[in-house]
Motif scaffolding. Structure first.
Motif, PDB file in Angstrom:
ATOM      1  N   GLN A  46     -47.318  24.427 -58.809  1.00 16.46           N
ATOM      2  CA  GLN A  46     -47.587  25.193 -59.859  1.00 16.46           C
ATOM      3  C   GLN A  46     -47.643  26.606 -59.380  1.00 16.46           C
ATOM      4  O   GLN A  46     -48.561  27.418 -59.418  1.00 16.46           O
ATOM      5  CB  GLN A  46     -48.928  24.748 -60.398  1.00 16.46           C
ATOM      6  N   THR A  47     -46.585  26.831 -58.626  1.00 18.39           N
ATOM      7  CA  THR A  47     -46.542  28.385 -58.021  1.00 18.39           C
ATOM      8  C   THR A  47     -45.874  29.373 -59.192  1.00 18.39           C
ATOM      9  O   THR A  47     -46.255  30.550 -58.950  1.00 18.39           O
ATOM     10  CB  THR A  47     -45.648  28.301 -57.007  1.00 18.39           C
ATOM     11  N   SER A  48     -45.560  28.935 -60.273  1.00 17.50           N
ATOM     12  CA  SER A  48     -45.112  29.890 -61.124  1.00 17.50           C
ATOM     13  C   SER A  48     -46.138  30.480 -62.025  1.00 17.50           C
ATOM     14  O   SER A  48     -47.256  30.166 -62.484  1.00 17.50           O
ATOM     15  CB  SER A  48     -43.828  29.503 -62.104  1.00 17.50           C
ATOM     16  N   ARG A  49     -45.933  31.990 -62.115  1.00 20.59           N
ATOM     17  CA  ARG A  49     -46.907  32.839 -63.058  1.00 20.59           C
ATOM     18  C   ARG A  49     -45.989  33.506 -63.898  1.00 20.59           C
ATOM     19  O   ARG A  49     -44.976  34.185 -63.561  1.00 20.59           O
ATOM     20  CB  ARG A  49     -47.510  33.980 -61.989  1.00 20.59           C
ATOM     21  N   LEU A  50     -46.509  33.537 -65.336  1.00 20.90           N
ATOM     22  CA  LEU A  50     -45.786  34.408 -66.283  1.00 20.90           C
ATOM     23  C   LEU A  50     -46.531  35.401 -66.717  1.00 20.90           C
ATOM     24  O   LEU A  50     -47.677  35.383 -66.860  1.00 20.90           O
ATOM     25  CB  LEU A  50     -45.320  33.356 -67.639  1.00 20.90           C
ATOM     26  N   VAL A  51     -45.915  36.707 -67.015  1.00 22.32           N
ATOM     27  CA  VAL A  51     -46.483  37.567 -67.667  1.00 22.32           C
ATOM     28  C   VAL A  51     -45.731  38.076 -68.924  1.00 22.32           C
ATOM     29  O   VAL A  51     -44.387  38.246 -68.827  1.00 22.32           O
ATOM     30  CB  VAL A  51     -46.633  38.806 -66.800  1.00 22.32           C
ATOM     31  N   ILE A  52     -46.482  38.233 -70.123  1.00 19.16           N
ATOM     32  CA  ILE A  52     -45.764  38.313 -71.419  1.00 19.16           C
ATOM     33  C   ILE A  52     -45.874  39.688 -71.827  1.00 19.16           C
ATOM     34  O   ILE A  52     -47.188  40.173 -72.175  1.00 19.16           O
ATOM     35  CB  ILE A  52     -45.874  37.236 -72.302  1.00 19.16           C
ATOM     36  N   LEU A  53     -45.092  40.482 -72.049  1.00 19.94           N
ATOM     37  CA  LEU A  53     -45.221  41.873 -72.382  1.00 19.94           C
ATOM     38  C   LEU A  53     -44.712  42.159 -73.808  1.00 19.94           C
ATOM     39  O   LEU A  53     -44.019  41.355 -74.361  1.00 19.94           O
ATOM     40  CB  LEU A  53     -44.183  42.902 -71.538  1.00 19.94           C
ATOM     41  N   THR A  54     -45.476  42.900 -74.801  1.00 16.60           N
ATOM     42  CA  THR A  54     -45.238  43.048 -76.144  1.00 16.60           C
ATOM     43  C   THR A  54     -45.543  44.608 -76.237  1.00 16.60           C
ATOM     44  O   THR A  54     -46.141  45.415 -75.657  1.00 16.60           O
ATOM     45  CB  THR A  54     -45.961  42.286 -76.858  1.00 16.60           C
ATOM     46  N   GLY A  55     -44.965  45.123 -77.357  1.00 17.13           N
ATOM     47  CA  GLY A  55     -45.189  46.537 -77.784  1.00 17.13           C
ATOM     48  C   GLY A  55     -44.905  47.511 -76.894  1.00 17.13           C
ATOM     49  O   GLY A  55     -43.979  47.605 -76.016  1.00 17.13           O
ATOM     50  N   GLU A  56     -45.922  48.361 -76.438  1.00 18.63           N
ATOM     51  CA  GLU A  56     -45.831  49.325 -75.651  1.00 18.63           C
ATOM     52  C   GLU A  56     -45.675  49.013 -74.179  1.00 18.63           C
ATOM     53  O   GLU A  56     -44.619  49.658 -73.461  1.00 18.63           O
ATOM     54  CB  GLU A  56     -47.275  50.338 -75.533  1.00 18.63           C
ATOM     55  N   ALA A  57     -46.164  47.850 -73.681  1.00 17.45           N
ATOM     56  CA  ALA A  57     -46.020  47.445 -72.437  1.00 17.45           C
ATOM     57  C   ALA A  57     -44.477  47.059 -72.216  1.00 17.45           C
ATOM     58  O   ALA A  57     -44.072  47.376 -71.091  1.00 17.45           O
ATOM     59  CB  ALA A  57     -46.868  46.214 -72.154  1.00 17.45           C
TER      60      ALA A  57
END
Length: 198
Positions: A46-57
């Protein structure tokens, strides 16, 4: 099985994105979270990391990519890729795919095998996420801008969003509503692609 095959078929590279959806951002994120729980990884690492960006980011991220890549890409590549960067800001958001190097280091492997497992873990995560989005009638395209942990290419992204130093960016998936569907797809002969040996 027919429903699964339909989702696989509907998952296409979509570059013209819109920001309309029958789902809220929170529902999209929760669907991706639920999907990730069952994504296979080597040794269940379980090495994967997700970051979800919306809007200004999301806008800040693609502005950074644009400003870096305009000084890096040759003219022909820039002509092809710059509309993708600009268009990514028209969508709902972007999924950033990272591999946590601290978690990768704990796998009971060494050298090239560790690298292969890391890439396989991420690929599984990417494809599962893309299918989850397609199942919600959302389109996207897989991108690989500013990747290169050893060279420091993704350092600015970690700093921008206060992410751990151990996060290595592998890919990005801008997503949104399908403003323009993908064109016809050419298929190679299926018996050449998948061989049966008895």
């Amino acid at each position: 099985m027919a429903e699964f095959k339909e989702v696989v078929k509907n998952r296409r590279s979509i570059y013209a994105l819109g920001n309309e959806s029958d789902y809220t951002v929170e529902e999209i994120v929760n669907n991706i979270r639920e999907t990730q729980k069952d994504v296979p990884s080597a040794f269940n690492s379980q090495t994967s990391r997700l970051v979800i960006l919306t809007g200004e980011a999301n806008d800040k991220f693609w502005d950074l990519i644009y400003n870096v890549q305009k000084d890096v890409l040759d003219e022909a590549t820039w002509e092809f890729m710059s509309p993708i960067m600009v268009g990514a800001k028209n969508g709902i958001g972007t999924v950033l795919f990272f591999e946590d190097r601290d978690a990768v280091a704990k796998m009971p492997t060494q050298g090239q095998r560790t690298e292969a497992y890391k890439q396989n873990n991420s690929a599984n995560s990417q494809y599962a996420t893309w299918l989850a989005l397609a199942d919600m009638n959302l389109g996207g395209s897989l991108q690989h801008f500013n990747v290169g942990y050893e060279q420091g290419f993704d350092k600015a992204v970690r700093e921008m969003f206060d992410l751990p130093d151990s996060y290595e960016m592998i890919a990005q998936l801008p997503f949104g509503s399908v403003a323009q569907p993908a064109g016809e797809k050419e298929y190679m002969d299926s018996e050449e692609q998948v061989r049966l040996i008895k």
